[in-house]
Scaffold this active site. Structure first.
Site, mmCIF file in Angstrom:
data_model
loop_
_atom_site.group_PDB
_atom_site.id
_atom_site.type_symbol
_atom_site.label_atom_id
_atom_site.label_comp_id
_atom_site.label_asym_id
_atom_site.label_seq_id
_atom_site.Cartn_x
_atom_site.Cartn_y
_atom_site.Cartn_z
ATOM 1 N N ALA A 79 0.800 -1.227 0.000
ATOM 2 C CA ALA A 79 0.000 0.000 0.000
ATOM 3 C C ALA A 79 0.830 1.272 0.000
ATOM 4 O O ALA A 79 0.328 2.338 -0.357
ATOM 5 C CB ALA A 79 -0.940 -0.005 1.214
ATOM 6 N N SER A 80 2.079 1.192 0.420
ATOM 7 C CA SER A 80 2.909 2.398 0.485
ATOM 8 C C SER A 80 3.660 2.672 -0.810
ATOM 9 O O SER A 80 4.374 3.668 -0.915
ATOM 10 C CB SER A 80 3.914 2.283 1.638
ATOM 11 O OG SER A 80 4.735 1.128 1.478
ATOM 12 N N GLY A 81 3.490 1.817 -1.829
ATOM 13 C CA GLY A 81 4.206 1.974 -3.090
ATOM 14 C C GLY A 81 3.553 2.973 -4.031
ATOM 15 O O GLY A 81 2.402 3.391 -3.831
ATOM 16 N N LYS A 123 -8.144 -0.221 -21.051
ATOM 17 C CA LYS A 123 -8.265 1.080 -21.713
ATOM 18 C C LYS A 123 -9.464 1.082 -22.658
ATOM 19 O O LYS A 123 -9.762 0.091 -23.325
ATOM 20 C CB LYS A 123 -6.970 1.419 -22.456
ATOM 21 C CG LYS A 123 -5.816 1.746 -21.495
ATOM 22 C CD LYS A 123 -4.598 2.224 -22.229
ATOM 23 C CE LYS A 123 -3.482 2.599 -21.251
ATOM 24 N NZ LYS A 123 -3.814 3.800 -20.467
ATOM 25 N N HIS A 126 1.636 -5.651 -23.206
ATOM 26 C CA HIS A 126 0.670 -4.658 -23.688
ATOM 27 C C HIS A 126 0.373 -4.803 -25.178
ATOM 28 O O HIS A 126 -0.782 -4.962 -25.585
ATOM 29 C CB HIS A 126 1.194 -3.240 -23.428
ATOM 30 C CG HIS A 126 1.404 -2.918 -21.986
ATOM 31 N ND1 HIS A 126 0.716 -3.535 -20.972
ATOM 32 C CD2 HIS A 126 2.221 -2.015 -21.380
ATOM 33 C CE1 HIS A 126 1.106 -3.038 -19.809
ATOM 34 N NE2 HIS A 126 2.015 -2.122 -20.027
ATOM 35 N N LYS A 159 11.203 4.444 -25.564
ATOM 36 C CA LYS A 159 11.218 5.547 -24.605
ATOM 37 C C LYS A 159 12.086 6.675 -25.147
ATOM 38 O O LYS A 159 12.931 6.459 -26.011
ATOM 39 C CB LYS A 159 11.741 5.068 -23.252
ATOM 40 C CG LYS A 159 10.808 4.097 -22.539
ATOM 41 C CD LYS A 159 11.354 3.696 -21.189
ATOM 42 C CE LYS A 159 10.355 2.837 -20.424
ATOM 43 N NZ LYS A 159 9.140 3.598 -20.047
ATOM 44 N N TYR A 218 -10.073 7.159 -36.436
ATOM 45 C CA TYR A 218 -10.282 7.892 -37.668
ATOM 46 C C TYR A 218 -9.841 7.050 -38.866
ATOM 47 O O TYR A 218 -8.964 6.192 -38.770
ATOM 48 C CB TYR A 218 -9.603 9.259 -37.659
ATOM 49 C CG TYR A 218 -8.126 9.289 -37.376
ATOM 50 C CD1 TYR A 218 -7.192 9.301 -38.415
ATOM 51 C CD2 TYR A 218 -7.650 9.351 -36.073
ATOM 52 C CE1 TYR A 218 -5.836 9.356 -38.165
ATOM 53 C CE2 TYR A 218 -6.293 9.415 -35.810
ATOM 54 C CZ TYR A 218 -5.387 9.411 -36.858
ATOM 55 O OH TYR A 218 -4.039 9.466 -36.607
#
Length: 578
Positions: free
Chosen positions: A96-98, A266, A324, A420, A467
């Protein structure tokens, strides 16, 4: 409005079920018969109880006297569930702290609460090694919460109500004793209600199995369901992935494991099956007969700032392409499923992955960004990061040509590109169609016939859009042709803000909907495509081609595309939608 929860009971004795919802065509059902199960015709099963429409998440009540579709809102920000008795859901965020928990998971849970999608009785627990009180957790969470859905409502009240449902328990990830204390804390909030528990493992993969062991042995629900969401990476290759799967299955069943790839949540990725299977104009064209290549492009305009140490262990192929982009490819290329059920959808994805050729070195170009001066500013290279070894050859860019050996796609190149520190940030799918036979208007286009072909673009992010590039005559006395766009820009067409992918996937996990999560055989098939390539790259120590920070990537990517008679679609002179 997305809704989850329970419905009042309704007797349906010999009734006809009829409903018409946006995006669905629900046909009449005769007594005890099921409607057509064709895609996007919602099945209606007449029984003694009313069911709610899972994928649209709109509850319906049907009676013999009234066939109206209605929503029943119960309580503040919640719907009752349909279990007959009261139940509760506890979502425990392990780690939870990440950063992931703070930036994505807690905000997504709050957004679901804000929209009224969480059950009436729910609790959020944070679990990590850090020492923290409930109030300290709430303060930490509150910094990342926003009421983006509807600014007209009292945001402060909503946040405060949500935070009062959030608690914290510190403990070690490999301690059964600490998980027993967590179990005791959860039971105090669950009371006598039927307890359902969801664990989100927002932690490094090397401790997945230890947490799964402790959670399974000490904090499983005794009567309700227990589910575990597992974040990527799912191993580094076929062998480590299989080892992780075996370790998890020592303590959990496959039905309890929800392997999350947030790209599947998404909006434009989930819309892909709707675009293809509910529009007659596209499905007949979706084959080698009309499509000459498909491009899946992922680019970020920033480097690995702050993540260099983590990224160097995986690289761009493992971080982006193997999960992904390959998941998007499988959804794009799969055959029509029997239904929208999770197993039917995932069966078709597995078939696609198993039909693909394993990648070889000659199918791939790898690169790594170097420092670059632009506008008087120096942008650092990958190895300038202090957390990255100076002699690192980990790719920050990769381009690959993949092929599917089946009747629909035989010979069609699927080109992937991910990198990247490139010139722009985008994720998109580009479908380039074949040339029109005869070239009747060849003289109007000159020699650049690529400019005359149609192209369908699905922009996943940013500025979500679909499109289609078409050719038309420029007004005037001459015969001059122009390329124009038929454009669906989501921000212009829809007033609602698009939910974050984590919202959709968390809600699906709570509801038990597995369609957007990855099955173990699907994971095995994905790794089998990339593992031979990754081993070759590492064993032969293939040096990546350097490219400047902020450029379009290494030159080798263009040669790879040209080798398959393809030109990257994101390199055109037009800038309106590229």
């Amino acid at each position: 409005m997305a809704m989850a929860g329970a419905l009042a009971r309704s007797s349906i004795n010999g009734a006809l079920c009829a409903a018409h919802l946006a995006q669905y065509d629900v046909r009449m059902c005769s007594d005890s018969l099921r409607c057509s199960t064709k895609l996007f015709q919602l099945p209606c099963l007449l029984s003694s109880r009313c069911k709610w429409l899972t994928r649209q998440r709109i509850p319906i009540i049907v009676s013999a006297e009234n066939t109206m579709v209605s929503e029943q809102k119960i309580g503040d920000g919640a719907l009752e569930n349909d279990s007959g008795g009261e139940s509760t859901v506890t979502i425990t965020v392990v780690g939870a702290s990440g950063d992931l928990a703070k930036k994505k998971i807690f905000p997504a849970l709050f957004a679901l609460f804000y929209e009224g999608c969480l059950p009436k009785h729910f609790t959020v627990y944070g679990y990590a090694r850090s020492k923290m009180t409930n109030e300290e957790l709430r303060t930490m969470i509150s910094r990342t919460l926003t009421c983006r859905i509807d600014q007209r409502e009292n945001c402060g009240d909503k946040i405060e109500k949500f935070l009062q449902r959030c608690f914290y328990q510190s403990g070690q990830y490999n301690s059964e004793e600490d998980f027993s204390r967590l179990d005791k804390a959860l039971k105090e909030h669950e009371g006598i209600r039927l307890a359902n528990r969801l664990f989100y493992l927002s932690i490094p993969p090397d401790i997945f199995i230890e947490v799964a062991r402790c959670a399974s042995l000490r904090t499983s629900s005794s009567k309700g369901w227990t589910r575990v969401i597992v974040e990527k990476p799912f191993g580094r290759d076929s062998e480590s992935s299989a080892e992780l799967t075996r370790g998890l299955k020592n303590y959990l069943t496959e039905e309890q494991i929800y392997r999350i790839d947030h790209y599947l949540g998404k909006e434009l990725v989930e819309n892909m099956s709707v675009l293809r299977f509910s529009n007659l104009v596209f499905e007949p064209l979706w084959s080698r007969q009309y499509i000459r290549n498909v491009q899946l492009i992922f680019s970020e305009d920033f480097g690995t700032e702050g993540r260099g140490g983590y990224f160097d262990n995986y690289g761009i192929i493992r971080d982006i392409m193997q999960n992904h982009l390959l998941q998007i490819l499988a959804l794009f290329a799969m055959e029509p499923p029997v239904s929208l059920d999770a197993e039917d959808m995932r069966n078709e994805k597995v078939k696609v992955l198993r039909s693909m050729r394993p990648l070889k070195l000659e199918d791939v170009v790898v690169g790594q960004y170097k420092s670059h001066y632009k506008g008087g500013i120096k942008y650092p290279g990958y190895t300038d990061d202090k957390t990255v070894p100076r002699n690192s050859i980990t790719p920050t860019f990769a381009a690959a040509a993949l092929f599917i050996d089946n009747a629909r796609w035989d010979g069609i190149p699927f080109l992937m590109k991910a990198g990247k520190a490139l010139h722009s940030r985008r994720t998109e799918i580009r479908v380039q169609f074949r040339h029109v036979p005869g070239h009747l208007f060849k003289r109007s286009f000159g020699m650049d016939l690529d400019h005359a072909t149609n192209e369908l673009v699905i922009r996943v992010q940013p500025d979500e859009a679909i499109y289609l590039k078409i050719n038309n005559k420029v007004p005037g006395l001459g015969m001059r042709l122009d390329r124009s766009n038929l454009n669906l820009l989501y921000s212009d067409r829809y007033s609602r803000e698009i939910p974050d992918a984590y919202e959709r996937l968390l809600l699906d996990a709570i509801e038990g909907e597995r369609r957007l999560f990855i099955r173990s055989d699907e994971l095995d098939a994905a790794w089998s495509l990339f593992t031979p390539l990754l081993k070759d790259l590492e064993e032969k120590k293939v040096a990546p081609e350097l490219y400047p920070y902020g450029s379009r990537g290494p030159v080798g990517a263009y040669y790879l595309a040209a080798k398959h008679n393809v030109r990257w679609g994101d390199l055109g002179a037009e800038t309106q939608n590229t």
